[in-house]
Design a protein around this motif. Structure first.
Motif, PDB file in Angstrom:
ATOM      1  N   THR A 157      -2.883 -10.879   7.652  1.00  0.00           N
ATOM      2  CA  THR A 157      -4.045 -10.551   6.830  1.00  0.00           C
ATOM      3  C   THR A 157      -5.304 -10.566   7.678  1.00  0.00           C
ATOM      4  OG1 THR A 157      -3.001 -11.540   4.884  1.00  0.00           O
ATOM      5  CG2 THR A 157      -5.394 -11.229   4.802  1.00  0.00           C
ATOM      6  N   ARG A 164      -5.648  -6.072  12.719  1.00  0.00           N
ATOM      7  CA  ARG A 164      -5.277  -4.662  12.863  1.00  0.00           C
ATOM      8  C   ARG A 164      -3.803  -4.583  13.248  1.00  0.00           C
ATOM      9  NH1 ARG A 164      -9.309  -0.770  14.568  1.00  0.00           N
ATOM     10  NH2 ARG A 164      -7.719  -0.039  16.041  1.00  0.00           N
ATOM     11  N   LEU A 165      -3.109  -3.603  12.708  1.00  0.00           N
ATOM     12  CA  LEU A 165      -1.697  -3.451  13.025  1.00  0.00           C
ATOM     13  C   LEU A 165      -1.465  -3.189  14.505  1.00  0.00           C
ATOM     14  CD1 LEU A 165      -0.214  -1.486   9.993  1.00  0.00           C
ATOM     15  CD2 LEU A 165       0.471  -3.749  10.790  1.00  0.00           C
ATOM     16  N   ARG A 187       8.141  -1.076  12.592  1.00  0.00           N
ATOM     17  CA  ARG A 187       7.384  -0.734  13.800  1.00  0.00           C
ATOM     18  C   ARG A 187       8.058  -1.281  15.059  1.00  0.00           C
ATOM     19  NH1 ARG A 187       1.982   0.791  12.190  1.00  0.00           N
ATOM     20  NH2 ARG A 187       1.062   0.101  14.159  1.00  0.00           N
ATOM     21  N   ALA A 244       5.372  -7.049   4.165  1.00  0.00           N
ATOM     22  CA  ALA A 244       4.696  -7.044   5.467  1.00  0.00           C
ATOM     23  C   ALA A 244       5.700  -7.216   6.602  1.00  0.00           C
ATOM     24  CB  ALA A 244       3.646  -8.146   5.511  1.00  0.00           C
ATOM     25  N   LEU A 260       7.382  -3.994   7.194  1.00  0.00           N
ATOM     26  CA  LEU A 260       6.503  -3.074   7.902  1.00  0.00           C
ATOM     27  C   LEU A 260       6.537  -3.355   9.404  1.00  0.00           C
ATOM     28  CD1 LEU A 260       4.365  -0.858   7.972  1.00  0.00           C
ATOM     29  CD2 LEU A 260       2.639  -2.600   7.468  1.00  0.00           C
ATOM     30  N   VAL A 299       6.447  -0.383   2.627  1.00  0.00           N
ATOM     31  CA  VAL A 299       5.807  -1.360   1.742  1.00  0.00           C
ATOM     32  C   VAL A 299       5.976  -0.939   0.291  1.00  0.00           C
ATOM     33  CG1 VAL A 299       3.593  -2.358   1.045  1.00  0.00           C
ATOM     34  CG2 VAL A 299       4.162  -2.149   3.478  1.00  0.00           C
ATOM     35  N   LEU A 344      -1.967  -4.629   0.511  1.00  0.00           N
ATOM     36  CA  LEU A 344      -0.995  -4.365   1.570  1.00  0.00           C
ATOM     37  C   LEU A 344      -1.165  -2.951   2.113  1.00  0.00           C
ATOM     38  CD1 LEU A 344       2.158  -5.925  -0.131  1.00  0.00           C
ATOM     39  CD2 LEU A 344       0.968  -6.838   1.882  1.00  0.00           C
ATOM     40  N   PRO A 345      -0.815  -2.729   3.368  1.00  0.00           N
ATOM     41  CA  PRO A 345      -0.929  -1.377   3.929  1.00  0.00           C
ATOM     42  C   PRO A 345      -0.153  -0.354   3.105  1.00  0.00           C
ATOM     43  CG  PRO A 345      -0.530  -2.978   5.676  1.00  0.00           C
ATOM     44  CD  PRO A 345      -0.371  -3.718   4.382  1.00  0.00           C
ATOM     45  N   ASP A 346      -0.730   0.825   2.977  1.00  0.00           N
ATOM     46  CA  ASP A 346      -0.111   1.881   2.161  1.00  0.00           C
ATOM     47  C   ASP A 346       0.912   2.624   3.012  1.00  0.00           C
ATOM     48  OD1 ASP A 346       0.487   3.604   0.133  1.00  0.00           O
ATOM     49  OD2 ASP A 346      -1.253   4.903   0.445  1.00  0.00           O
ATOM     50  N   ALA A 347       2.008   1.948   3.287  1.00  0.00           N
ATOM     51  CA  ALA A 347       3.090   2.520   4.097  1.00  0.00           C
ATOM     52  C   ALA A 347       4.325   2.703   3.233  1.00  0.00           C
ATOM     53  CB  ALA A 347       3.393   1.601   5.277  1.00  0.00           C
TER      54      ALA A 347
END
Length: 308
Positions: free
Chosen positions: A289, A292-293, A75, A68, A71, A27, A21-24
């Motif tokens: 998955t 790109r975000l 945004r 996710a 996240l 998350v 998972l994105p390192d945000a």
């Protein structure tokens, strides 16, 4: 036009899915919240070895989906509809604001334990591709041993559940009838049939102690393909979905008929995206998955601007 966020079920799990998972911050906060709810480090649940256990699989799917979704929400995005296939329904209920995340983590841990305990080995699920529902149901009626229809994912993509010997016979007969594929899935329990009626009742007893609220986002049931607004109906839907046939094709059709034209599949995997593309043409279907975000941002903002 509207957006559906869809959450996958068991079989979509992948080793390392939480670590991928994105390192945000949002998350990581989600992972920490799940760990606190269980008093254990959930990051240890996504290894290949750990994912042999039903409890670990279901927890990882729940956490990955909610993390996710949070996240995307962080945004600036919000779905018009949510739906989940099997265990994915729990993430959908959390994202809809109907079920507290910590409660969902504890319920899913229990769900996995109950299912695994009921059928520790010798049972599971098998996908049959290339035959219609009527043909598969005739094979099931002729079968000896416990085997049932479990999922209706598409017109010619069905999943059966039951004992390994009974499923093997049905799979062999399905190939003889012209099935393109009859493949045993990475499932160690016979979900979505009457074999799980008793564990579902035990889970319902635990659900009775948990608060549920009316969904703040439209929640589509993957079992009935209907919109659920009432908390008690939602409680029943979540507690008993392990023993009810998955009507995923009908769920997608309902979403499309209600104006959904963008289907976003939350982690992990992209199986639901492939199924959605058959229904959502000329709409769009994309998986979190592998995307790109900024691509997801653009697609979601485009749908909002079209609504205006």
């Amino acid at each position: 036009m509207s957006t559906l966020w869809a959450f996958p079920g068991q079989g979509a799990q992948q080793p390392g899915m939480l670590h991928a998972l994105p390192d945000a911050p949002v998350v990581q906060a989600c992972i920490e919240q799940a760990s606190a709810a269980l008093s254990e480090d959930v990051r240890l649940l996504d290894s290949a070895e750990a994912l042999q256990n039903t409890r670990a699989v279901q927890l990882c799917l729940l956490i990955a989906g909610v993390a996710a979704a949070r996240l995307l929400s962080d945004r600036g995005h919000r779905p018009d509809y949510v739906a989940g296939l099997s265990i994915g329904a729990y993430a959908a209920a959390v994202v809809a604001g109907a079920l507290d995340f910590a409660d969902s983590v504890r319920l899913v841990a229990l769900r996995g334990e109950l299912m695994q305990r009921a059928y520790p080995n010798g049972y599971g699920m098998t996908a049959i591709l290339g035959l219609d529902q009527g043909s598969v149901e005739r094979l099931l009626a002729e079968a000896e041993g416990p085997v049932y229809l479990g999922n209706i994912n598409a017109e010619t993509q069905l999943v059966i559940a039951g004992s390994d010997p009974a499923m093997a016979v049905v799979a062999e007969r399905a190939r003889a009838l012209g099935a393109a594929c009859a493949r045993r899935l990475a499932m160690s329990v016979p979900s979505h049939c009457e074999l799980l009626a008793a564990p579902a009742r035990e889970l319902a007893a635990a659900f009775a102690k948990v608060e549920l609220r009316s969904p703040q986002v439209r929640y589509l049931s993957g079992s009935s393909a209907r919109l659920i607004r009432d908390p008690e109906t939602l409680r029943d839907d979540l507690a008993y979905n392990m023993s009810r046939v998955v009507e995923w094709q009908a769920t997608l059709v309902t979403a499309y008929e209600r104006g959904v034209r963008l289907h976003v599949e939350l982690p992990p995997g992209s199986v639901l995206t492939g199924l959605a593309r058959r229904v959502f043409e000329p709409g769009q279907a994309i998986a979190f998955t592998g995307a790109r975000l900024d691509t997801l941002d653009a697609m979601l903002r485009q749908e909002v601007s079209r609504d205006r």
